[in-house]
Design a protein around this motif. Structure first.
Motif, PDB file in Angstrom:
ATOM      1  N   VAL A  78       0.853  -1.187   0.000  1.00 27.56           N
ATOM      2  CA  VAL A  78       0.000   0.000   0.000  1.00 27.56           C
ATOM      3  C   VAL A  78       0.894   1.245   0.000  1.00 27.56           C
ATOM      4  N   LEU A  80       1.071   5.197   0.416  1.00 25.27           N
ATOM      5  CA  LEU A  80       0.318   6.299   1.017  1.00 25.27           C
ATOM      6  C   LEU A  80       0.884   7.637   0.549  1.00 25.27           C
ATOM      7  N   ASN A  86      -0.251   7.003   7.963  1.00 24.66           N
ATOM      8  CA  ASN A  86      -0.141   5.605   8.384  1.00 24.66           C
ATOM      9  C   ASN A  86      -1.135   5.199   9.470  1.00 24.66           C
ATOM     10  N   ALA A  89      -4.712   5.103   8.104  1.00 17.33           N
ATOM     11  CA  ALA A  89      -4.892   4.012   7.137  1.00 17.33           C
ATOM     12  C   ALA A  89      -4.992   2.672   7.859  1.00 17.33           C
ATOM     13  N   CYS A 102      -1.029  -6.654   8.919  1.00 14.63           N
ATOM     14  CA  CYS A 102      -0.682  -5.321   8.445  1.00 14.63           C
ATOM     15  C   CYS A 102       0.687  -4.975   9.025  1.00 14.63           C
ATOM     16  N   TRP A 109       6.737   0.595  -0.343  1.00 15.50           N
ATOM     17  CA  TRP A 109       5.403   0.708   0.241  1.00 15.50           C
ATOM     18  C   TRP A 109       5.486   1.320   1.624  1.00 15.50           C
ATOM     19  N   ILE A 131      -9.985  -1.097   0.116  1.00 21.37           N
ATOM     20  CA  ILE A 131      -8.620  -0.635   0.385  1.00 21.37           C
ATOM     21  C   ILE A 131      -8.309   0.662  -0.365  1.00 21.37           C
ATOM     22  N   GLN A 132      -8.590   0.688  -1.661  1.00 22.19           N
ATOM     23  CA  GLN A 132      -8.209   1.848  -2.462  1.00 22.19           C
ATOM     24  C   GLN A 132      -9.086   3.072  -2.210  1.00 22.19           C
ATOM     25  N   VAL A 137      -4.535   6.603   0.603  1.00 22.03           N
ATOM     26  CA  VAL A 137      -3.980   5.523  -0.214  1.00 22.03           C
ATOM     27  C   VAL A 137      -3.889   6.027  -1.655  1.00 22.03           C
ATOM     28  N   SER A 138      -2.671   6.102  -2.169  1.00 27.24           N
ATOM     29  CA  SER A 138      -2.501   6.596  -3.539  1.00 27.24           C
ATOM     30  C   SER A 138      -2.587   5.469  -4.550  1.00 27.24           C
ATOM     31  N   ARG A 139      -2.055   4.298  -4.191  1.00 20.48           N
ATOM     32  CA  ARG A 139      -2.160   3.127  -5.063  1.00 20.48           C
ATOM     33  C   ARG A 139      -1.741   1.889  -4.287  1.00 20.48           C
ATOM     34  N   THR A 140      -1.958   0.739  -4.922  1.00 24.79           N
ATOM     35  CA  THR A 140      -1.582  -0.538  -4.309  1.00 24.79           C
ATOM     36  C   THR A 140      -0.854  -1.394  -5.331  1.00 24.79           C
TER      37      THR A 140
END
Length: 156
Positions: A78, A80, A86, A89, A102, A109, A131-132, A137-140
């Motif tokens: 993930v 961020l 953090n 999230a 987690c 990441w 999640i997204q 969260v910018s991307r996974t």
């Protein structure tokens, strides 16, 4: 005797007890006592000592997720927007039942999570809708586990 930390020392008997319980936490104390050659009371005393030192905590049953229809295990990195996101999230990830673990990480990441889903479609739903959509969260980046080859605890 081997020193684990300043407050705890374990010996061969402690190790035998731990190994027996790691193999099967339901092993009766008296059965362990007979195999180790000490009394049941001594086993209880040693277990209390190990619990007090926080070397062990509780016991649990292991559920076979495949029997319940959960066949897709994935690891998701993930990304961020900011490190300060953090805690928020993680708070949101805790609300998603499919998230089993987690971890804060070094590297690309911010967080690495382990998820368990029924299938790829379920995984896609969890990614896209759960999640997204978490703020920050910018991307996974997702890695699907094809088959777990090893699952063990640290050797005692």
């Amino acid at each position: 005797m081997k020193i684990i930390n300043q407050n705890l020392q374990i010996d061969g008997i402690d190790k035998k007890i731990l190994r027996a319980l790691m193999e099967d936490a339901r092993t009766p104390i008296l059965e362990i006592a007979r195999s180790v050659g000490v009394s049941g009371a001594a086993i209880h005393q040693r277990l209390r000592k190990l619990e007090k030192a926080k070397l062990i905590s509780g016991s649990k049953f292991i559920i076979n997720p495949k029997v319940l229809g959960y066949t897709t295990m994935a690891f998701i990195g993930v990304f961020l927007d900011k490190a300060m996101n953090n805690p928020d999230a993680v708070k949101q990830l805790k609300k998603i039942p499919e998230v089993l673990e987690c971890h804060y990480t070094t590297g690309n990441w911010s967080i690495l999570i382990k998820v368990l889903c029924k299938d790829n479609e379920h995984l896609m739903h969890v990614l896209n809708r759960e999640i997204q959509t978490i703020s920050g969260v910018s991307r996974t980046e997702t890695f699907i586990s094809l088959d777990q080859q090893l699952n063990r605890q640290i050797k005692i």
